[in-house]
Write a protein that holds these residues in place. Structure first.
Motif, PDB file in Angstrom:
ATOM      1  N   MET A 142       0.789  -1.230   0.000  1.00  0.00           N
ATOM      2  CA  MET A 142       0.000   0.000   0.000  1.00  0.00           C
ATOM      3  C   MET A 142       0.821   1.280   0.000  1.00  0.00           C
ATOM      4  SD  MET A 142      -3.161  -1.038   2.517  1.00  0.00           S
ATOM      5  CE  MET A 142      -2.136  -1.584   3.873  1.00  0.00           C
ATOM      6  N   LEU A 143       2.084   1.220   0.437  1.00  0.00           N
ATOM      7  CA  LEU A 143       2.835   2.458   0.622  1.00  0.00           C
ATOM      8  C   LEU A 143       4.108   2.540  -0.211  1.00  0.00           C
ATOM      9  CD1 LEU A 143       2.603   2.897   4.505  1.00  0.00           C
ATOM     10  CD2 LEU A 143       1.218   3.986   2.748  1.00  0.00           C
ATOM     11  N   SER A 144       4.307   1.627  -1.138  1.00  0.00           N
ATOM     12  CA  SER A 144       5.563   1.601  -1.889  1.00  0.00           C
ATOM     13  C   SER A 144       5.449   2.197  -3.279  1.00  0.00           C
ATOM     14  CB  SER A 144       6.066   0.154  -2.003  1.00  0.00           C
ATOM     15  OG  SER A 144       5.161  -0.616  -2.780  1.00  0.00           O
ATOM     16  N   GLY A 145       4.250   2.617  -3.680  1.00  0.00           N
ATOM     17  CA  GLY A 145       4.057   3.099  -5.040  1.00  0.00           C
ATOM     18  C   GLY A 145       3.697   1.993  -6.003  1.00  0.00           C
ATOM     19  N   PHE A 146       3.291   0.833  -5.483  1.00  0.00           N
ATOM     20  CA  PHE A 146       2.939  -0.294  -6.345  1.00  0.00           C
ATOM     21  C   PHE A 146       1.704   0.020  -7.199  1.00  0.00           C
ATOM     22  CE2 PHE A 146       0.314  -4.276  -6.592  1.00  0.00           C
ATOM     23  CZ  PHE A 146       1.022  -4.838  -7.636  1.00  0.00           C
ATOM     24  N   VAL A 147       0.708   0.645  -6.590  1.00  0.00           N
ATOM     25  CA  VAL A 147      -0.556   0.870  -7.281  1.00  0.00           C
ATOM     26  C   VAL A 147      -0.714   2.308  -7.745  1.00  0.00           C
ATOM     27  CG1 VAL A 147      -3.084   0.746  -7.061  1.00  0.00           C
ATOM     28  CG2 VAL A 147      -1.653  -0.980  -5.970  1.00  0.00           C
ATOM     29  N   PHE A 148      -0.229   3.267  -6.957  1.00  0.00           N
ATOM     30  CA  PHE A 148      -0.500   4.663  -7.264  1.00  0.00           C
ATOM     31  C   PHE A 148       0.750   5.491  -6.994  1.00  0.00           C
ATOM     32  CE2 PHE A 148      -0.649   5.412  -2.787  1.00  0.00           C
ATOM     33  CZ  PHE A 148      -1.219   4.268  -2.280  1.00  0.00           C
ATOM     34  N   ASP A 149       0.739   6.712  -7.520  1.00  0.00           N
ATOM     35  CA  ASP A 149       1.864   7.626  -7.383  1.00  0.00           C
ATOM     36  C   ASP A 149       1.895   8.195  -5.970  1.00  0.00           C
ATOM     37  OD1 ASP A 149       3.840   9.526  -7.633  1.00  0.00           O
ATOM     38  OD2 ASP A 149       3.179  10.219  -9.595  1.00  0.00           O
ATOM     39  N   LEU A 150       3.014   8.018  -5.273  1.00  0.00           N
ATOM     40  CA  LEU A 150       3.128   8.480  -3.898  1.00  0.00           C
ATOM     41  C   LEU A 150       3.122   9.997  -3.779  1.00  0.00           C
ATOM     42  CD1 LEU A 150       5.793   5.979  -2.521  1.00  0.00           C
ATOM     43  CD2 LEU A 150       3.347   6.026  -2.010  1.00  0.00           C
ATOM     44  N   ARG A 151       3.343  10.702  -4.871  1.00  0.00           N
ATOM     45  CA  ARG A 151       3.322  12.162  -4.794  1.00  0.00           C
ATOM     46  C   ARG A 151       1.913  12.700  -4.591  1.00  0.00           C
ATOM     47  NH1 ARG A 151       6.825  13.036 -10.180  1.00  0.00           N
ATOM     48  NH2 ARG A 151       5.222  11.557 -10.822  1.00  0.00           N
ATOM     49  N   ASN A 152       0.915  11.832  -4.735  1.00  0.00           N
ATOM     50  CA  ASN A 152      -0.469  12.271  -4.589  1.00  0.00           C
ATOM     51  C   ASN A 152      -1.029  12.023  -3.197  1.00  0.00           C
ATOM     52  OD1 ASN A 152      -0.438  12.881  -7.366  1.00  0.00           O
ATOM     53  ND2 ASN A 152      -0.996  10.789  -7.886  1.00  0.00           N
ATOM     54  N   VAL A 153      -0.198  11.534  -2.269  1.00  0.00           N
ATOM     55  CA  VAL A 153      -0.673  11.239  -0.916  1.00  0.00           C
ATOM     56  C   VAL A 153      -0.149  12.327   0.028  1.00  0.00           C
ATOM     57  CG1 VAL A 153      -0.680   8.778  -1.417  1.00  0.00           C
ATOM     58  CG2 VAL A 153       1.335   9.792  -0.350  1.00  0.00           C
ATOM     59  N   PRO A 154      -0.727  12.440   1.241  1.00  0.00           N
ATOM     60  CA  PRO A 154      -0.255  13.446   2.200  1.00  0.00           C
ATOM     61  C   PRO A 154       1.228  13.318   2.506  1.00  0.00           C
ATOM     62  CG  PRO A 154      -2.351  12.517   2.905  1.00  0.00           C
ATOM     63  CD  PRO A 154      -1.900  11.709   1.721  1.00  0.00           C
ATOM     64  N   ALA A 184      10.974  -1.250   0.598  1.00  0.00           N
ATOM     65  CA  ALA A 184      10.184  -1.659  -0.572  1.00  0.00           C
ATOM     66  C   ALA A 184       9.952  -0.504  -1.526  1.00  0.00           C
ATOM     67  CB  ALA A 184       8.839  -2.243  -0.122  1.00  0.00           C
ATOM     68  N   THR A 185       9.813   0.707  -1.005  1.00  0.00           N
ATOM     69  CA  THR A 185       9.583   1.875  -1.858  1.00  0.00           C
ATOM     70  C   THR A 185      10.752   2.106  -2.797  1.00  0.00           C
ATOM     71  OG1 THR A 185       8.237   2.894  -0.131  1.00  0.00           O
ATOM     72  CG2 THR A 185       9.086   4.348  -1.852  1.00  0.00           C
ATOM     73  N   HIS A 186      11.970   1.975  -2.282  1.00  0.00           N
ATOM     74  CA  HIS A 186      13.160   2.226  -3.094  1.00  0.00           C
ATOM     75  C   HIS A 186      13.363   1.111  -4.123  1.00  0.00           C
ATOM     76  CE1 HIS A 186      14.203   5.520  -0.402  1.00  0.00           C
ATOM     77  NE2 HIS A 186      13.913   4.718   0.595  1.00  0.00           N
ATOM     78  N   PHE A 187      13.085  -0.123  -3.722  1.00  0.00           N
ATOM     79  CA  PHE A 187      13.244  -1.216  -4.680  1.00  0.00           C
ATOM     80  C   PHE A 187      12.138  -1.188  -5.733  1.00  0.00           C
ATOM     81  CE2 PHE A 187      12.430  -5.704  -5.913  1.00  0.00           C
ATOM     82  CZ  PHE A 187      13.613  -5.913  -6.603  1.00  0.00           C
ATOM     83  N   MET A 188      10.925  -0.817  -5.345  1.00  0.00           N
ATOM     84  CA  MET A 188       9.804  -0.780  -6.280  1.00  0.00           C
ATOM     85  C   MET A 188      10.098   0.173  -7.436  1.00  0.00           C
ATOM     86  SD  MET A 188       6.698  -2.177  -6.559  1.00  0.00           S
ATOM     87  CE  MET A 188       6.158  -2.552  -4.881  1.00  0.00           C
ATOM     88  N   GLY A 189      10.533   1.391  -7.107  1.00  0.00           N
ATOM     89  CA  GLY A 189      10.850   2.350  -8.158  1.00  0.00           C
ATOM     90  C   GLY A 189      12.029   1.906  -9.005  1.00  0.00           C
ATOM     91  N   LEU A 190      13.001   1.267  -8.363  1.00  0.00           N
ATOM     92  CA  LEU A 190      14.200   0.835  -9.086  1.00  0.00           C
ATOM     93  C   LEU A 190      13.882  -0.286 -10.064  1.00  0.00           C
ATOM     94  CD1 LEU A 190      17.226   0.822  -9.591  1.00  0.00           C
ATOM     95  CD2 LEU A 190      17.501  -0.625  -7.569  1.00  0.00           C
ATOM     96  N   VAL A 191      13.119  -1.286  -9.643  1.00  0.00           N
ATOM     97  CA  VAL A 191      12.861  -2.428 -10.519  1.00  0.00           C
ATOM     98  C   VAL A 191      11.972  -2.022 -11.692  1.00  0.00           C
ATOM     99  CG1 VAL A 191      10.802  -3.322  -9.337  1.00  0.00           C
ATOM    100  CG2 VAL A 191      12.348  -4.902 -10.485  1.00  0.00           C
TER     101      VAL A 191
END
Length: 376
Positions: free
Chosen positions: A305-317, A329-336
């Protein structure tokens, strides 16, 4: 008489169960805190809306008319224009993931507008197909609003078009297939799940069985125990990585544009982070049930839910953004995703790999601290 006996027995059992529930804080936390966390997280932290999306604007035609076309991009809560001097500069920002799209007004825009055949180029980052499609609608709407105003001032001629076409081009995901975006992220989820759960029970099981105490009378050091427990599961995880890559390429036809050795290396690095997180939880809780619960709450669910898997994290608070960037997980998600769809962007690779390496070092020391040769 039988009814009163039932009531006494039931009341006694009920008191016992209530006292036991109040003593078991882990179960109570799951029952009360987890729903509250999910409500707040889904209500405030998750958003499929695209807001303040950075879009590079390249004005090759500097005429007032050309600038008026893009007035609709200014002051919008959905778009955040970033003015660029040249197309190569904008393309570099797009490759680095610093902007989600490029709006290019060609140098012959004013001349072609007078002929009723003007074009504006829109280049989109297709790594996130949902954001790309939304941006296409926003930019098209802004240009259409200007065109409608121009047509109204001209007495309704060329209404709705004014001879301006937005020519769209998708980078990194030319077909706009959501599978290309989701499958690399699924690899991160799989490694998170198997990594944390494979090792979350190891140390706790030995504490519960009493076998770990026998190691305390030997010369074995805590670091050696950690590495010995980590190594076999790295080989198991490596097989899972191979399965994920084969499925991505041959089952789902996802392109692999980055270096395959780099993808394997960073995947193993992230797998080590997940395995060490499970070992740390296992050593800290010393209880298999609690360890499995914490592994789920601290690894898989945040990664989902918080790694950017489904949606862009720039749109959250902002608070959610801060928490998400503390997760490996956030850093690996964007990298892969970058490695699969964009290719080898070395600043991103080195930055993310450095952060994951730091997690490995910290978690090794933290796990070793849970294996001190002392009995509580």
């Amino acid at each position: 008489m039988n009814a009163s006996g039932f009531v006494r027995r039931f009341a006694a059992l009920l008191r016992k169960e209530v006292h036991q529930m109040l003593r078991d804080r882990s179960n109570l936390a799951v029952g009360l805190l987890l729903p509250a966390m999910l409500i707040l997280l889904f209500g405030y932290g998750l958003s499929f809306d695209v807001k303040n999306a950075p879009v590079a604007v390249v004005m090759e035609d500097g005429s007032p008319t050309a600038r008026q076309v893009l007035d609709g991009l200014q002051g919008s809560v959905y778009l955040s224009p970033v003015w660029m001097k040249s197309m190569p500069e904008a393309e570099a920002r797009l490759r680095a993931g610093e902007v989600d799209g490029i709006v290019r007004v060609p140098m012959d825009f004013s001349r072609r507008l007078a002929m009723g055949d003007a074009r504006i180029q829109l280049v989109l980052n297709g790594v996130d197909s949902n954001t790309a499609n939304t941006l296409e609608g926003y930019v098209g709407g802004a240009v259409g609003k200007w065109a409608q105003g121009l047509a109204d001032r001209a007495g309704g001629k060329a209404a709705g078009g004014a001879g301006v076409d937005v020519v769209q081009r998708m980078w990194f995901n030319e077909a706009g297939i959501s599978t290309w975006y989701l499958v690399p992220g699924l690899i991160a989820l799989v490694l998170t799940l198997i990594g944390a759960f494979l090792t979350s029970l190891l140390i706790a099981r030995e504490w519960e069985r009493g076998t770990l105490e026998s190691l305390f009378v030997t010369p074995v050091r805590p670091l050696e125990v950690v590495l010995a427990k980590l190594t076999p599961y790295l080989f198991v995880g490596a097989i899972d990585i191979a399965l994920c890559l084969l499925a991505a390429r041959f089952l789902f036809d996802v392109p692999i544009r980055g270096s395959l050795p780099v993808i394997v290396a960073v995947s193993l690095l992230y797998l080590a982070v997940s395995l060490l997180l499970g070992l740390f939880i296992s050593g800290k809780t010393r209880n298999q049930f609690q360890a499995s619960q914490l592994a789920l709450l601290t690894s898989y669910m945040p990664a989902l839910m918080l790694s950017g898997f489904v949606f862009d994290l720039r749109n959250v608070p902002v608070a959610i953004q801060v928490v998400s960037h503390l997760l490996p997980a956030t850093h690996f998600m964007g990298l892969v995703k970058t490695l699969f769809l964009s290719g080898n962007h070395w600043p991103t690779i080195l930055k993310s790999a450095g952060i994951l390496s730091l997690y490995v070092v910290v978690l090794i020391h933290a796990t070793r601290a849970t294996l001190r040769k002392t009995l509580d």
